[in-house]
Design a protein around this motif. Structure first.
Motif, PDB file in Angstrom:
ATOM      1  N   SER A 143      -6.250  30.933  38.323  1.00 51.52           N
ATOM      2  CA  SER A 143      -5.354  30.165  37.461  1.00 51.52           C
ATOM      3  C   SER A 143      -4.089  30.933  37.118  1.00 51.52           C
ATOM      4  O   SER A 143      -2.978  30.418  37.263  1.00 51.52           O
ATOM      5  CB  SER A 143      -6.088  29.766  36.173  1.00 51.52           C
ATOM      6  OG  SER A 143      -5.206  29.125  35.271  1.00 51.52           O
ATOM      7  N   ILE A 144      -4.234  32.166  36.647  1.00 54.29           N
ATOM      8  CA  ILE A 144      -3.041  32.901  36.224  1.00 54.29           C
ATOM      9  C   ILE A 144      -2.165  33.274  37.419  1.00 54.29           C
ATOM     10  O   ILE A 144      -0.927  33.267  37.340  1.00 54.29           O
ATOM     11  CB  ILE A 144      -3.414  34.149  35.387  1.00 54.29           C
ATOM     12  CG1 ILE A 144      -2.153  34.838  34.833  1.00 54.29           C
ATOM     13  CG2 ILE A 144      -4.286  35.095  36.161  1.00 54.29           C
ATOM     14  CD1 ILE A 144      -1.264  33.972  33.987  1.00 54.29           C
ATOM     15  N   ASP A 145      -2.785  33.551  38.565  1.00 49.42           N
ATOM     16  CA  ASP A 145      -1.988  33.832  39.763  1.00 49.42           C
ATOM     17  C   ASP A 145      -1.168  32.609  40.165  1.00 49.42           C
ATOM     18  O   ASP A 145       0.031  32.718  40.486  1.00 49.42           O
ATOM     19  CB  ASP A 145      -2.894  34.244  40.925  1.00 49.42           C
ATOM     20  CG  ASP A 145      -3.501  35.631  40.746  1.00 49.42           C
ATOM     21  OD1 ASP A 145      -3.018  36.380  39.870  1.00 49.42           O
ATOM     22  OD2 ASP A 145      -4.461  35.954  41.478  1.00 49.42           O
ATOM     23  N   ALA A 146      -1.791  31.434  40.138  1.00 51.79           N
ATOM     24  CA  ALA A 146      -1.080  30.209  40.505  1.00 51.79           C
ATOM     25  C   ALA A 146      -0.019  29.858  39.469  1.00 51.79           C
ATOM     26  O   ALA A 146       1.073  29.370  39.803  1.00 51.79           O
ATOM     27  CB  ALA A 146      -2.071  29.057  40.659  1.00 51.79           C
ATOM     28  N   LEU A 147      -0.321  30.131  38.190  1.00 50.48           N
ATOM     29  CA  LEU A 147       0.662  29.874  37.133  1.00 50.48           C
ATOM     30  C   LEU A 147       1.919  30.703  37.357  1.00 50.48           C
ATOM     31  O   LEU A 147       3.046  30.185  37.303  1.00 50.48           O
ATOM     32  CB  LEU A 147       0.039  30.178  35.770  1.00 50.48           C
ATOM     33  CG  LEU A 147       0.882  29.957  34.505  1.00 50.48           C
ATOM     34  CD1 LEU A 147      -0.020  29.748  33.300  1.00 50.48           C
ATOM     35  CD2 LEU A 147       1.847  31.114  34.203  1.00 50.48           C
ATOM     36  N   LEU A 148       1.742  31.993  37.582  1.00 49.25           N
ATOM     37  CA  LEU A 148       2.915  32.861  37.737  1.00 49.25           C
ATOM     38  C   LEU A 148       3.703  32.526  38.996  1.00 49.25           C
ATOM     39  O   LEU A 148       4.939  32.614  39.004  1.00 49.25           O
ATOM     40  CB  LEU A 148       2.469  34.322  37.761  1.00 49.25           C
ATOM     41  CG  LEU A 148       1.914  34.859  36.434  1.00 49.25           C
ATOM     42  CD1 LEU A 148       1.382  36.269  36.621  1.00 49.25           C
ATOM     43  CD2 LEU A 148       2.982  34.837  35.344  1.00 49.25           C
ATOM     44  N   GLU A 149       3.018  32.121  40.035  1.00 53.44           N
ATOM     45  CA  GLU A 149       3.720  31.719  41.258  1.00 53.44           C
ATOM     46  C   GLU A 149       4.576  30.487  41.003  1.00 53.44           C
ATOM     47  O   GLU A 149       5.679  30.354  41.532  1.00 53.44           O
ATOM     48  CB  GLU A 149       2.713  31.436  42.368  1.00 53.44           C
ATOM     49  CG  GLU A 149       3.359  31.068  43.697  1.00 53.44           C
ATOM     50  CD  GLU A 149       2.350  30.852  44.805  1.00 53.44           C
ATOM     51  OE1 GLU A 149       2.757  30.377  45.884  1.00 53.44           O
ATOM     52  OE2 GLU A 149       1.154  31.153  44.603  1.00 53.44           O
ATOM     53  N   ASP A 150       4.089  29.595  40.144  1.00 61.26           N
ATOM     54  CA  ASP A 150       4.805  28.351  39.842  1.00 61.26           C
ATOM     55  C   ASP A 150       5.835  28.542  38.733  1.00 61.26           C
ATOM     56  O   ASP A 150       6.988  28.122  38.859  1.00 61.26           O
ATOM     57  CB  ASP A 150       3.785  27.290  39.423  1.00 61.26           C
ATOM     58  CG  ASP A 150       4.426  25.950  39.101  1.00 61.26           C
ATOM     59  OD1 ASP A 150       5.092  25.382  39.995  1.00 61.26           O
ATOM     60  OD2 ASP A 150       4.243  25.467  37.970  1.00 61.26           O
ATOM     61  N   PHE A 151       5.432  29.195  37.642  1.00 59.72           N
ATOM     62  CA  PHE A 151       6.266  29.304  36.438  1.00 59.72           C
ATOM     63  C   PHE A 151       7.254  30.459  36.521  1.00 59.72           C
ATOM     64  O   PHE A 151       8.355  30.394  35.981  1.00 59.72           O
ATOM     65  CB  PHE A 151       5.342  29.485  35.225  1.00 59.72           C
ATOM     66  CG  PHE A 151       6.044  29.624  33.902  1.00 59.72           C
ATOM     67  CD1 PHE A 151       6.624  28.535  33.284  1.00 59.72           C
ATOM     68  CD2 PHE A 151       6.109  30.860  33.263  1.00 59.72           C
ATOM     69  CE1 PHE A 151       7.262  28.655  32.053  1.00 59.72           C
ATOM     70  CE2 PHE A 151       6.738  31.001  32.039  1.00 59.72           C
ATOM     71  CZ  PHE A 151       7.320  29.893  31.432  1.00 59.72           C
ATOM     72  N   GLY A 152       6.873  31.528  37.184  1.00 62.94           N
ATOM     73  CA  GLY A 152       7.696  32.720  37.219  1.00 62.94           C
ATOM     74  C   GLY A 152       7.223  33.747  36.217  1.00 62.94           C
ATOM     75  O   GLY A 152       6.217  33.551  35.528  1.00 62.94           O
TER      76      GLY A 152
END
Length: 323
Positions: A143-152
């Motif tokens: 989740s956090i990996d995908a969040l940072l990839e999307d959100f920055g």
């Protein structure tokens, strides 16, 4: 003598905690010798908990077992009381405990060990008496990996956490470890309660929005599971805010619908049914040959679901909206 004293001690504790456990039902061993597994649920009405119970039940019934569920509604005391009752009064053949820390279940585990009853854990750590568990951290890291990839890696994030439940605890560890080095990311953490997780999600998000007005920069809310994130969505709607992205884990029907309508940006779907099925199979396999059994951690990866892939996801998982 020590064994007798241990059983007496945990039985006494069961009496003192029984009021917290809810109704675990009548003693379950059947006249025909049918085996029974007692399930200790964190919140049985939660969609992911329900999926795990469904997986347990399907494999149990395929193998001629019965299933009994106690809903603890997030109470560690009720979880220990249920495990003690399952071990002493009801004499289950196996116990499945869901989303509690192993260190918090010592009374329940002591009772199970004294009665030679194997315990399988959903998201808990391996420990004495636990023959198998599922990974608690994997979907949090997804989740956090995908969040940072999307959100920055710049902006402000509100993290809605819950440290009593072991799944959310380890998801929080993954979140904290990953964002710690990111100095351009401002993180606010609020701990929600059960019951009241949706309401807390709304309340904490509303307060956070007041300190982060529209136009103040990239903004996001991360829910350690669906229900606080659903509460965050309600706060955004009440405030007429559409500048905040919401991220979640579990992927229950309500969260998937929110991805469909655009109010949740991204959810990591956890395959609870498969996890439950594998837990039940582990209990069966252990009892078939306990002498050679080795403790194990079951790792079922999550699926990142967004507006871009939700149609395909639902085609691949047609029961996800109607578990």
């Amino acid at each position: 003598m020590k064994r007798i004293l241990a059983i007496a001690a945990v039985a006494a504790l069961a009496l003192s905690l029984a009021a917290c456990a809810g109704d675990a039902g009548a003693p379950t061993p059947t006249d025909d010798g049918q085996k029974t597994i007692g399930v200790v649920a964190l919140v049985a009405t939660d969609a992911l908990n329900a999926a795990v119970i469904k997986g347990v039940t399907e494999v149990a019934e395929e193998n001629g077992w019965a299933v009994q569920v106690t809903d603890t509604n997030g109470s560690v005391e009720a979880a220990n009381a249920a495990m003690i009752t399952y071990s002493t009064t009801q004499k289950m053949d196996a116990i499945a405990v869901m989303a509690f820390q192993t260190t918090a279940l010592q009374a329940g585990l002591q009772a199970a060990q004294a009665a030679d009853i194997p315990v399988v854990s959903w998201g808990g750590e391996l420990g004495a008496g636990i023959v198998a568990t599922t990974s608690a951290r994997k979907v949090g890291q997804d989740s956090i990996d995908a969040l940072l990839e999307d959100f920055g890696e710049e902006g402000s994030i509100l993290a809605l956490t819950y440290h009593t439940g072991v799944l959310c605890l380890y998801r929080g560890y993954a979140f904290d470890d990953t964002v710690a080095p990111l100095t351009s990311l401002e993180v606010t953490r609020n701990e929600v309660a059960i019951p009241g997780q949706v309401e807390d999600g709304t309340r904490f998000t509303s307060a956070w929005l007041a300190s982060n007005p529209e136009g103040s920069g990239p903004l996001a809310v991360w829910g350690s599971w669906d229900e606080p994130a659903i509460g965050a969505v309600a706060a955004l709607q009440q405030s007429n805010r559409d500048d905040v992205w919401v991220y979640s884990i579990n992927g229950g029907p309500q969260a998937l619908q929110a991805v469909q309508n655009g109010t949740i940006r991204q959810v990591v779907w956890q395959d609870g049914e498969t996890e439950g099925a594998e837990m039940m199979q582990a209990a069966i396999d252990y009892l078939d040959d306990p002498a050679t059994w080795e403790q194990k951690t079951i790792d079922v990866p999550g699926v990142v679901v967004t507006a871009d892939n939700i149609d395909q996801f639902l085609a691949d998982h047609p029961d996800a909206l109607n578990p």
